[in-house]
Design a protein around this motif. Sequence first.
Motif, PDB file in Angstrom:
ATOM      1  N   ALA A 126      -6.963  48.423  34.068  1.00 17.45           N
ATOM      2  CA  ALA A 126      -5.618  47.897  33.808  1.00 17.45           C
ATOM      3  C   ALA A 126      -5.734  46.404  33.516  1.00 17.45           C
ATOM      4  O   ALA A 126      -6.521  45.711  34.157  1.00 17.45           O
ATOM      5  CB  ALA A 126      -4.718  48.124  35.017  1.00 17.45           C
ATOM      6  N   PRO A 127      -4.956  45.920  32.573  1.00 21.35           N
ATOM      7  CA  PRO A 127      -5.044  44.512  32.205  1.00 21.35           C
ATOM      8  C   PRO A 127      -4.797  43.557  33.373  1.00 21.35           C
ATOM      9  O   PRO A 127      -5.423  42.502  33.457  1.00 21.35           O
ATOM     10  CB  PRO A 127      -3.962  44.343  31.137  1.00 21.35           C
ATOM     11  CG  PRO A 127      -3.759  45.706  30.588  1.00 21.35           C
ATOM     12  CD  PRO A 127      -4.020  46.654  31.722  1.00 21.35           C
ATOM     13  N   HIS A 128      -3.904  43.914  34.288  1.00 25.31           N
ATOM     14  CA  HIS A 128      -3.575  43.006  35.390  1.00 25.31           C
ATOM     15  C   HIS A 128      -4.704  42.879  36.414  1.00 25.31           C
ATOM     16  O   HIS A 128      -4.640  42.043  37.303  1.00 25.31           O
ATOM     17  CB  HIS A 128      -2.286  43.454  36.098  1.00 25.31           C
ATOM     18  CG  HIS A 128      -2.436  44.730  36.854  1.00 25.31           C
ATOM     19  ND1 HIS A 128      -2.258  45.959  36.253  1.00 25.31           N
ATOM     20  CD2 HIS A 128      -2.780  44.964  38.145  1.00 25.31           C
ATOM     21  CE1 HIS A 128      -2.474  46.902  37.159  1.00 25.31           C
ATOM     22  NE2 HIS A 128      -2.794  46.325  38.309  1.00 25.31           N
ATOM     23  N   ARG A 129      -5.772  43.649  36.276  1.00 24.54           N
ATOM     24  CA  ARG A 129      -6.903  43.540  37.202  1.00 24.54           C
ATOM     25  C   ARG A 129      -7.756  42.297  36.931  1.00 24.54           C
ATOM     26  O   ARG A 129      -8.656  41.983  37.686  1.00 24.54           O
ATOM     27  CB  ARG A 129      -7.759  44.797  37.159  1.00 24.54           C
ATOM     28  CG  ARG A 129      -7.058  45.973  37.847  1.00 24.54           C
ATOM     29  CD  ARG A 129      -7.958  47.174  37.924  1.00 24.54           C
ATOM     30  NE  ARG A 129      -7.321  48.271  38.599  1.00 24.54           N
ATOM     31  CZ  ARG A 129      -7.438  48.540  39.903  1.00 24.54           C
ATOM     32  NH1 ARG A 129      -8.161  47.771  40.668  1.00 24.54           N
ATOM     33  NH2 ARG A 129      -6.832  49.580  40.426  1.00 24.54           N
ATOM     34  N   LEU A 130      -7.475  41.586  35.865  1.00 24.94           N
ATOM     35  CA  LEU A 130      -8.110  40.290  35.600  1.00 24.94           C
ATOM     36  C   LEU A 130      -7.150  39.227  36.110  1.00 24.94           C
ATOM     37  O   LEU A 130      -6.266  38.767  35.393  1.00 24.94           O
ATOM     38  CB  LEU A 130      -8.392  40.112  34.104  1.00 24.94           C
ATOM     39  CG  LEU A 130      -9.299  41.162  33.469  1.00 24.94           C
ATOM     40  CD1 LEU A 130      -9.399  40.931  31.963  1.00 24.94           C
ATOM     41  CD2 LEU A 130     -10.665  41.167  34.113  1.00 24.94           C
ATOM     42  N   TYR A 140     -10.627  36.334  39.295  1.00 19.09           N
ATOM     43  CA  TYR A 140     -11.273  37.452  39.974  1.00 19.09           C
ATOM     44  C   TYR A 140     -10.995  38.742  39.216  1.00 19.09           C
ATOM     45  O   TYR A 140     -10.070  38.817  38.399  1.00 19.09           O
ATOM     46  CB  TYR A 140     -10.818  37.571  41.438  1.00 19.09           C
ATOM     47  CG  TYR A 140      -9.356  37.936  41.595  1.00 19.09           C
ATOM     48  CD1 TYR A 140      -8.933  39.263  41.582  1.00 19.09           C
ATOM     49  CD2 TYR A 140      -8.392  36.944  41.756  1.00 19.09           C
ATOM     50  CE1 TYR A 140      -7.596  39.589  41.710  1.00 19.09           C
ATOM     51  CE2 TYR A 140      -7.063  37.259  41.889  1.00 19.09           C
ATOM     52  CZ  TYR A 140      -6.661  38.591  41.879  1.00 19.09           C
ATOM     53  OH  TYR A 140      -5.341  38.906  42.001  1.00 19.09           O
ATOM     54  N   VAL A 141     -11.813  39.754  39.493  1.00 18.08           N
ATOM     55  CA  VAL A 141     -11.593  41.099  38.968  1.00 18.08           C
ATOM     56  C   VAL A 141     -11.148  41.944  40.148  1.00 18.08           C
ATOM     57  O   VAL A 141     -11.865  42.073  41.136  1.00 18.08           O
ATOM     58  CB  VAL A 141     -12.879  41.680  38.331  1.00 18.08           C
ATOM     59  CG1 VAL A 141     -12.623  43.094  37.819  1.00 18.08           C
ATOM     60  CG2 VAL A 141     -13.368  40.779  37.206  1.00 18.08           C
ATOM     61  N   ASP A 142      -9.959  42.501  40.054  1.00 17.09           N
ATOM     62  CA  ASP A 142      -9.385  43.293  41.143  1.00 17.09           C
ATOM     63  C   ASP A 142     -10.014  44.681  41.151  1.00 17.09           C
ATOM     64  O   ASP A 142      -9.776  45.497  40.273  1.00 17.09           O
ATOM     65  CB  ASP A 142      -7.873  43.403  40.942  1.00 17.09           C
ATOM     66  CG  ASP A 142      -7.172  44.164  42.049  1.00 17.09           C
ATOM     67  OD1 ASP A 142      -7.857  44.735  42.925  1.00 17.09           O
ATOM     68  OD2 ASP A 142      -5.930  44.197  42.026  1.00 17.09           O
ATOM     69  N   GLY A 147      -4.973  48.254  42.993  1.00 19.23           N
ATOM     70  CA  GLY A 147      -4.849  47.271  41.914  1.00 19.23           C
ATOM     71  C   GLY A 147      -3.759  46.251  42.135  1.00 19.23           C
ATOM     72  O   GLY A 147      -3.181  45.747  41.180  1.00 19.23           O
ATOM     73  N   ARG A 148      -3.485  45.893  43.393  1.00 19.17           N
ATOM     74  CA  ARG A 148      -2.413  44.944  43.681  1.00 19.17           C
ATOM     75  C   ARG A 148      -2.905  43.692  44.395  1.00 19.17           C
ATOM     76  O   ARG A 148      -2.160  43.021  45.086  1.00 19.17           O
ATOM     77  CB  ARG A 148      -1.334  45.615  44.517  1.00 19.17           C
ATOM     78  CG  ARG A 148      -0.653  46.721  43.775  1.00 19.17           C
ATOM     79  CD  ARG A 148       0.436  47.334  44.635  1.00 19.17           C
ATOM     80  NE  ARG A 148       0.952  48.530  44.012  1.00 19.17           N
ATOM     81  CZ  ARG A 148       2.051  48.576  43.277  1.00 19.17           C
ATOM     82  NH1 ARG A 148       2.733  47.487  43.071  1.00 19.17           N
ATOM     83  NH2 ARG A 148       2.452  49.708  42.754  1.00 19.17           N
ATOM     84  N   ARG A 149      -4.152  43.385  44.207  1.00 18.03           N
ATOM     85  CA  ARG A 149      -4.742  42.222  44.855  1.00 18.03           C
ATOM     86  C   ARG A 149      -4.136  40.934  44.295  1.00 18.03           C
ATOM     87  O   ARG A 149      -3.872  40.831  43.100  1.00 18.03           O
ATOM     88  CB  ARG A 149      -6.244  42.269  44.592  1.00 18.03           C
ATOM     89  CG  ARG A 149      -7.049  41.277  45.352  1.00 18.03           C
ATOM     90  CD  ARG A 149      -8.510  41.661  45.200  1.00 18.03           C
ATOM     91  NE  ARG A 149      -9.306  40.458  45.067  1.00 18.03           N
ATOM     92  CZ  ARG A 149     -10.558  40.446  44.708  1.00 18.03           C
ATOM     93  NH1 ARG A 149     -11.163  41.572  44.406  1.00 18.03           N
ATOM     94  NH2 ARG A 149     -11.220  39.326  44.637  1.00 18.03           N
ATOM     95  N   SER A 150      -3.942  39.941  45.175  1.00 20.55           N
ATOM     96  CA  SER A 150      -3.374  38.663  44.755  1.00 20.55           C
ATOM     97  C   SER A 150      -4.277  37.472  45.062  1.00 20.55           C
ATOM     98  O   SER A 150      -3.952  36.350  44.693  1.00 20.55           O
ATOM     99  CB  SER A 150      -2.029  38.433  45.463  1.00 20.55           C
ATOM    100  OG  SER A 150      -1.105  39.425  45.096  1.00 20.55           O
ATOM    101  N   TYR A 151      -5.373  37.717  45.766  1.00 21.20           N
ATOM    102  CA  TYR A 151      -6.245  36.630  46.207  1.00 21.20           C
ATOM    103  C   TYR A 151      -7.685  36.918  45.799  1.00 21.20           C
ATOM    104  O   TYR A 151      -8.097  38.064  45.726  1.00 21.20           O
ATOM    105  CB  TYR A 151      -6.167  36.471  47.731  1.00 21.20           C
ATOM    106  CG  TYR A 151      -4.765  36.185  48.208  1.00 21.20           C
ATOM    107  CD1 TYR A 151      -4.270  34.886  48.200  1.00 21.20           C
ATOM    108  CD2 TYR A 151      -3.929  37.198  48.635  1.00 21.20           C
ATOM    109  CE1 TYR A 151      -2.983  34.605  48.617  1.00 21.20           C
ATOM    110  CE2 TYR A 151      -2.636  36.942  49.055  1.00 21.20           C
ATOM    111  CZ  TYR A 151      -2.169  35.645  49.042  1.00 21.20           C
ATOM    112  OH  TYR A 151      -0.895  35.368  49.447  1.00 21.20           O
ATOM    113  N   CYS A 152      -8.450  35.843  45.601  1.00 20.97           N
ATOM    114  CA  CYS A 152      -9.847  35.998  45.198  1.00 20.97           C
ATOM    115  C   CYS A 152     -10.718  36.492  46.348  1.00 20.97           C
ATOM    116  O   CYS A 152     -11.689  37.211  46.112  1.00 20.97           O
ATOM    117  CB  CYS A 152     -10.392  34.685  44.634  1.00 20.97           C
ATOM    118  SG  CYS A 152     -10.425  33.308  45.803  1.00 20.97           S
ATOM    119  N   THR A 153     -10.371  36.130  47.579  1.00 19.40           N
ATOM    120  CA  THR A 153     -11.150  36.538  48.747  1.00 19.40           C
ATOM    121  C   THR A 153     -10.215  36.812  49.920  1.00 19.40           C
ATOM    122  O   THR A 153      -9.048  36.389  49.917  1.00 19.40           O
ATOM    123  CB  THR A 153     -12.136  35.433  49.194  1.00 19.40           C
ATOM    124  OG1 THR A 153     -11.373  34.272  49.567  1.00 19.40           O
ATOM    125  CG2 THR A 153     -13.135  35.074  48.097  1.00 19.40           C
TER     126      THR A 153
END
Length: 172
Positions: A126-130, A140-142, A147-153
């Motif tokens: 999905a495009p939003h995973r970048l 980051y790559v989610d 697929g709802r990650r908002s933070y790099c770590t």
Amino acid sequence: MQFNHYGGQSARLAAALVNAPWPLTPDQLEPILAEHEIIRRRLTTEQIAGLHAWSRRLARCFGDQDIDERCAAINGLLADASSSPRITTHDGQAPHLHYSAPGSDAAAHIRATTAAGLASVVCFAAPHRLGRCARCGRAYVDTSRNGRRSYCTVRCANNDAVARHRSARAAV
């Protein structure tokens, strides 16, 4: 989420190049490339300068943006990487794709691989995973299941939660 080698590892390499503390020396770049399974890691100063410029272009592919903008940015990368995918069976491995031409230099391989990795994530996940971290702005790559990650770590997520908690307590 599981990605194939180019979709996952190559897109994560793109994020690592975007997040790298440029300018880099060959000794600083080598561990980044090794971590992302790039075999030919010794680059010249000129090639590294070219990758620095490439990383600025990769950066435009991460974060909130219109799908057409993201696709146009990735298509530009693919066009400029100017390499044709090839099936290879080197070293007795099962057939797999290489996105750079045989004999291409290490920098060309990195450009082709990162462009193909971003395209793979956009098309097959999905495009939003970048994404871009909501706290620090790192790319980051989610790879999360939903697929709802908002933070790099996890650290950035925890720091943001603590800051919100302290802010709410101070307001009381």
